[in-house]
Write a protein that holds these residues in place. Structure first.
Motif, mmCIF file in Angstrom:
data_model
loop_
_atom_site.group_PDB
_atom_site.id
_atom_site.type_symbol
_atom_site.label_atom_id
_atom_site.label_comp_id
_atom_site.label_asym_id
_atom_site.label_seq_id
_atom_site.Cartn_x
_atom_site.Cartn_y
_atom_site.Cartn_z
ATOM 1 N N ARG A 357 0.830 -1.203 0.000
ATOM 2 C CA ARG A 357 0.000 0.000 0.000
ATOM 3 C C ARG A 357 0.869 1.259 0.000
ATOM 4 N NH1 ARG A 357 -5.194 1.349 1.983
ATOM 5 N NH2 ARG A 357 -5.728 -0.772 1.321
ATOM 6 N N ALA A 358 1.908 1.253 0.808
ATOM 7 C CA ALA A 358 2.796 2.413 0.894
ATOM 8 C C ALA A 358 3.469 2.697 -0.451
ATOM 9 C CB ALA A 358 3.858 2.181 1.975
ATOM 10 N N LEU A 359 3.931 1.640 -1.127
ATOM 11 C CA LEU A 359 4.585 1.835 -2.420
ATOM 12 C C LEU A 359 3.586 2.380 -3.446
ATOM 13 C CD1 LEU A 359 7.046 1.632 -4.211
ATOM 14 C CD2 LEU A 359 6.542 -0.799 -4.593
ATOM 15 N N ALA A 360 2.347 1.925 -3.378
ATOM 16 C CA ALA A 360 1.317 2.445 -4.290
ATOM 17 C C ALA A 360 1.121 3.945 -4.078
ATOM 18 C CB ALA A 360 0.005 1.699 -4.081
ATOM 19 N N TRP A 361 1.090 4.373 -2.816
ATOM 20 C CA TRP A 361 0.964 5.809 -2.531
ATOM 21 C C TRP A 361 2.162 6.577 -3.076
ATOM 22 C CZ3 TRP A 361 -0.442 4.846 3.276
ATOM 23 C CH2 TRP A 361 -1.811 4.569 3.393
ATOM 24 N N LEU A 362 3.358 6.070 -2.827
ATOM 25 C CA LEU A 362 4.571 6.749 -3.284
ATOM 26 C C LEU A 362 4.588 6.893 -4.801
ATOM 27 C CD1 LEU A 362 7.100 4.954 -0.908
ATOM 28 C CD2 LEU A 362 6.550 7.391 -0.856
ATOM 29 N N ARG A 363 4.116 5.849 -5.501
ATOM 30 C CA ARG A 363 4.058 5.928 -6.960
ATOM 31 C C ARG A 363 3.073 6.998 -7.424
ATOM 32 N NH1 ARG A 363 3.584 -0.480 -7.801
ATOM 33 N NH2 ARG A 363 5.790 -1.034 -7.955
ATOM 34 N N ARG A 364 1.879 6.990 -6.819
ATOM 35 C CA ARG A 364 0.835 7.909 -7.265
ATOM 36 C C ARG A 364 1.242 9.364 -7.118
ATOM 37 N NH1 ARG A 364 -3.917 4.968 -3.882
ATOM 38 N NH2 ARG A 364 -4.021 3.016 -5.060
ATOM 39 N N GLN A 368 8.325 7.927 -5.469
ATOM 40 C CA GLN A 368 9.063 6.660 -5.529
ATOM 41 C C GLN A 368 10.385 6.952 -6.231
ATOM 42 O OE1 GLN A 368 7.477 3.782 -8.187
ATOM 43 N NE2 GLN A 368 8.912 2.154 -7.609
ATOM 44 N N GLN A 369 11.467 6.951 -5.516
ATOM 45 C CA GLN A 369 12.740 7.402 -6.069
ATOM 46 C C GLN A 369 13.603 6.257 -6.590
ATOM 47 O OE1 GLN A 369 14.739 10.356 -3.581
ATOM 48 N NE2 GLN A 369 12.808 10.778 -2.536
ATOM 49 N N LEU A 370 13.167 5.027 -6.386
ATOM 50 C CA LEU A 370 13.908 3.876 -6.896
ATOM 51 C C LEU A 370 13.031 3.118 -7.881
ATOM 52 C CD1 LEU A 370 15.482 2.657 -3.525
ATOM 53 C CD2 LEU A 370 16.507 4.133 -5.254
ATOM 54 N N GLU A 371 13.646 2.351 -8.773
ATOM 55 C CA GLU A 371 12.919 1.734 -9.873
ATOM 56 C C GLU A 371 12.275 0.400 -9.542
ATOM 57 O OE1 GLU A 371 12.299 3.173 -12.757
ATOM 58 O OE2 GLU A 371 13.338 4.939 -12.014
ATOM 59 N N GLU A 372 12.545 -0.145 -8.379
ATOM 60 C CA GLU A 372 11.998 -1.458 -8.034
ATOM 61 C C GLU A 372 10.471 -1.432 -8.077
ATOM 62 O OE1 GLU A 372 13.609 -4.117 -7.685
ATOM 63 O OE2 GLU A 372 15.670 -3.449 -7.410
ATOM 64 N N SER A 373 9.875 -2.451 -8.716
ATOM 65 C CA SER A 373 8.417 -2.487 -8.856
ATOM 66 C C SER A 373 7.742 -3.292 -7.752
ATOM 67 C CB SER A 373 8.026 -3.072 -10.221
ATOM 68 O OG SER A 373 8.556 -4.382 -10.365
ATOM 69 N N ARG A 374 8.464 -4.243 -7.135
ATOM 70 C CA ARG A 374 7.880 -5.045 -6.061
ATOM 71 C C ARG A 374 8.169 -4.396 -4.710
ATOM 72 N NH1 ARG A 374 10.147 -9.360 -5.092
ATOM 73 N NH2 ARG A 374 12.031 -9.059 -6.346
ATOM 74 N N ALA A 375 7.168 -4.434 -3.838
ATOM 75 C CA ALA A 375 7.287 -3.735 -2.559
ATOM 76 C C ALA A 375 8.469 -4.232 -1.734
ATOM 77 C CB ALA A 375 5.991 -3.882 -1.759
ATOM 78 N N GLY A 376 8.613 -5.564 -1.615
ATOM 79 C CA GLY A 376 9.708 -6.106 -0.821
ATOM 80 C C GLY A 376 11.070 -5.677 -1.353
#
Length: 451
Positions: A357-364, A368-376
């Motif tokens: 959920r946190a990564l989804a917020w950062l993307r929106r 999101q400053q790093l390119e990794e697509s998976r949260a872990g």
């Protein structure tokens, strides 16, 4: 020729400010006022060559030797009056602040629509100003001081589907309703909700209905039961019936596609209206039908789920707002960071879903400053980056998501963790509980519904 000098400029020697997003309404009325009492305030201009040094991308819109900094309505009113010149102050010294000055001038005159205001804020964002800086620089407007939260909300409106923006522009959709539609990233969902609202449904109810529909679709796609009940299994009298049997010839069919065994058919024991399934026990006596819930219970249950979904969507938007606007390098935010980290530590562990959920917020919100697509993998990369600011933001987002997931999933009466999370959002994200259900959980309503 110095900044601050006053000139009488011919009207053709001026052209409009390319940054002025305001609609040219009320020019005729202004012209009538000027004819009666005269011009009460001079306009201001910047020489075109000075302007183009700072804003070369506007070259195709600069059609005269001077650019109006502010006062385009007055300039157009002078044109209607067929006056040859207009008094104007030279302000070459303000060229770097031209976009901000244009915005402030328009806001103070209360002549911007909500979308014009949003476009101005977005333009300032592209120049590198934070939401907080915009709020500070705009300061006092005609409608009172502006918060960074308001600036953020206005900019988010520009993400809405064109059909929704058009309804907002025409005054057919309230700003508060439009903000609720930001919950949906799918333009189709936004348009569907707009139709429901324009048909008379409250925005919160429309939002909940779309969310419930999406949840049903997701459950069906993931192998859960589809919205309609599946055909019931029947027995062939020996206990080895397949999960979904097909009625044999002569077997009467039940409502919803269910069938009964030949034994029951022979004895004339068939399902009546309102019975979901009739299953043979193998001895010719069908088991009693499963009791339905009382019909009176269904509206209350539906409203409960709608309110829960609406409140969760509103809190999600408030959390996303915090992620986008928070500056954790400032000392005044440290108490907020400690509070949410403490609350997350006290909540049951939900590390995986919270990170997602946190990564989804950062993307929106573009943080999101790093390119990794998976949260872990993303959080591992954050830990390995050595960037303390990035680590702090990721920890804040994850803790916020942990508390929100706990609050959203709690079906029993809320406890101190859930109430504390909503109070946190009220304090730092200007969140306002709107559904009766959430107000009751927060103790804002009595059981009778009064405050």
């Amino acid at each position: 020729m110095r900044s601050g000098d006053r000139f009488e400029l011919s009207l053709p020697s001026l052209c409009p400010n390319p940054f002025n997003k305001r609609q040219m309404k009320g020019v005729a009325e202004l012209a009538a006022t000027i004819k009666e009492v005269g011009l009460l305030q001079d306009i201001a201009h910047i020489r075109a060559d000075v302007w183009l040094k700072y804003y070369p991308d506007t070259r195709d819109k600069i059609t005269a030797e001077n650019v109006i900094l502010f006062g385009e309505h007055r300039w157009r009113a002078f044109q209607l009056l067929d006056l040859p010149t207009i008094p104007s102050l030279l302000r070459d010294d303000k060229v770097e602040e031209a976009r901000l000055i244009t915005l402030i001038e328009n806001l103070r005159r209360s002549q911007l629509t909500v979308l014009e205001e949003a476009e101005h804020y977005q333009a300032l964002r592209t120049e590198g100003l934070s939401y907080e800086q915009i709020a500070e620089k705009v300061g006092e407007t005609a409608e009172g001081s502006i918060s960074k939260g308001t600036v953020w909300k206005r900019v988010q409106l520009l993400k809405l589907d064109p059909a929704v923006l058009d309804a907002l522009h025409q005054g057919k959709l309230a700003i508060s309703s439009a903000e609720k539609l930001l919950t949906f990233t799918d333009p189709g969902d936004q348009r569907d909700a707009l139709v429901l609202i324009q048909d008379g449904m409250l925005a919160a109810a429309a939002q909940a209905q779309i969310l419930a529909r999406k949840k049903e679709s997701a459950e069906a796609a993931s192998g859960g039961l589809p919205p309609q009940a599946s055909p019931a299994a029947v027995s062939n009298g020996n206990g080895s019936a397949p999960a979904q049997a097909t009625a044999s010839a002569g077997s009467p069919s039940l409502e919803g596609g269910s069938t009964v065994s030949n034994e029951n058919a022979a004895s004339g024991q068939t399902s009546g209206a309102g019975i979901e399934t009739a299953v043979s026990s193998g001895n010719g006596n069908p088991a009693p039908p499963r009791q339905r819930k009382k019909e009176d219970d269904k509206p209350a249950a539906d409203q409960y789920e709608q309110d829960r979904a609406t409140a969760a969507a509103d809190r999600d938007a408030a959390c996303q707002h915090l992620i986008e606007t928070v500056d954790l390098t400032k000392p005044e935010t440290h108490e907020m960071l400690i509070r949410i980290l403490t609350a997350a530590t006290m909540a049951p562990p939900q590390q995986g879903p919270a990170q997602q959920r946190a990564l989804a917020w950062l993307r929106r919100v573009g943080r999101q400053q790093l390119e990794e697509s998976r949260a872990g993998a993303y959080y591992t990369a954050v830990l390995e980056s050595g960037d303390e600011d990035l680590r702090r933001l990721a920890a804040f987002a994850s803790a916020l998501a942990t508390c929100e997931l706990r609050t959203a999933s709690r079906r029993q009466s809320w406890g101190s963790i859930e109430i504390g999370h909503v109070k946190f959002l009220q304090e730092y994200a200007k969140y306002v509980p709107e559904t009766s259900w959430e107000k009751k959980e927060m103790g804002l309503l009595t059981t009778g519904g009064s405050r």
